[in-house]
Design a protein around this motif. Sequence first.
Motif, PDB file in Angstrom:
ATOM      1  N   SER A   1      -3.547  -0.752  -8.326  1.00  0.00           N
ATOM      2  CA  SER A   1      -4.291  -1.572  -7.506  1.00  0.00           C
ATOM      3  C   SER A   1      -3.378  -3.043  -7.416  1.00  0.00           C
ATOM      4  O   SER A   1      -3.351  -3.717  -6.652  1.00  0.00           O
ATOM      5  N   ILE A   2      -3.030  -3.373  -8.769  1.00  0.00           N
ATOM      6  CA  ILE A   2      -2.176  -4.772  -8.778  1.00  0.00           C
ATOM      7  C   ILE A   2      -1.049  -4.588  -7.841  1.00  0.00           C
ATOM      8  O   ILE A   2      -0.797  -5.676  -7.114  1.00  0.00           O
ATOM      9  N   LYS A   3      -0.481  -3.599  -7.801  1.00  0.00           N
ATOM     10  CA  LYS A   3       0.682  -3.685  -6.680  1.00  0.00           C
ATOM     11  C   LYS A   3       0.219  -3.387  -5.109  1.00  0.00           C
ATOM     12  O   LYS A   3       1.013  -4.158  -4.598  1.00  0.00           O
ATOM     13  N   ILE A   4      -0.528  -2.590  -4.996  1.00  0.00           N
ATOM     14  CA  ILE A   4      -1.145  -2.618  -3.664  1.00  0.00           C
ATOM     15  C   ILE A   4      -1.815  -3.762  -3.214  1.00  0.00           C
ATOM     16  O   ILE A   4      -1.537  -4.200  -2.162  1.00  0.00           O
ATOM     17  N   TYR A   5      -2.613  -4.487  -3.857  1.00  0.00           N
ATOM     18  CA  TYR A   5      -3.110  -5.762  -3.578  1.00  0.00           C
ATOM     19  C   TYR A   5      -2.143  -6.760  -3.403  1.00  0.00           C
ATOM     20  O   TYR A   5      -2.397  -7.870  -2.966  1.00  0.00           O
ATOM     21  N   GLY A   6      -1.329  -7.047  -4.652  1.00  0.00           N
ATOM     22  CA  GLY A   6      -0.536  -8.153  -4.678  1.00  0.00           C
ATOM     23  C   GLY A   6      -1.193  -9.238  -4.871  1.00  0.00           C
ATOM     24  O   GLY A   6      -2.035  -9.401  -5.893  1.00  0.00           O
TER      25      GLY A   6
END
Length: 150
Positions: free
Chosen positions: A109-114
């Motif tokens: 999620s951290i990677k996808i949402y940035g």
Amino acid sequence: MTDEQIKEYFEKLNNNIKEYGYHVTNILESDSPGFCYSTGIYQTYKIPEIFISSLPKGLCSEIIENYVEAFKDGKEISLNEKLNFLTDRFPVYLIDVPITNLKEYVLSSIKIYGDKEFKYLQVIYPDIEGIFPNEAGYDYDQDIMGALKK
């Protein structure tokens, strides 16, 4: 994981978000409780993502699917109240969890949402005797990442 495996994983994750509105990541731990979490629910439905500690993969998927169905159309999400409709096996609570408490867990999620905003709720469930963590006698290995009100 190799670079190729990581690439394939994120291709699958993005395809699941496009097709179903979200992806569920299941992490099995050998020396501590496993967990699962959603990615894409906040982006697709504008409701918080879900984090669940220590439940089997199929049950996690069932709860997340029922959560999306129940709240995707704008129904108010009841926090810190027993809910009997996310699974027919037992009631659960939904609690707010700061992203900072999950930063080592919800890496996809951290990677996808940035830098974009996103939120998480945690599903809290009872032990095998039906006792919740905020009740006397609770006995289960569930990591609680937010605050469950008594």
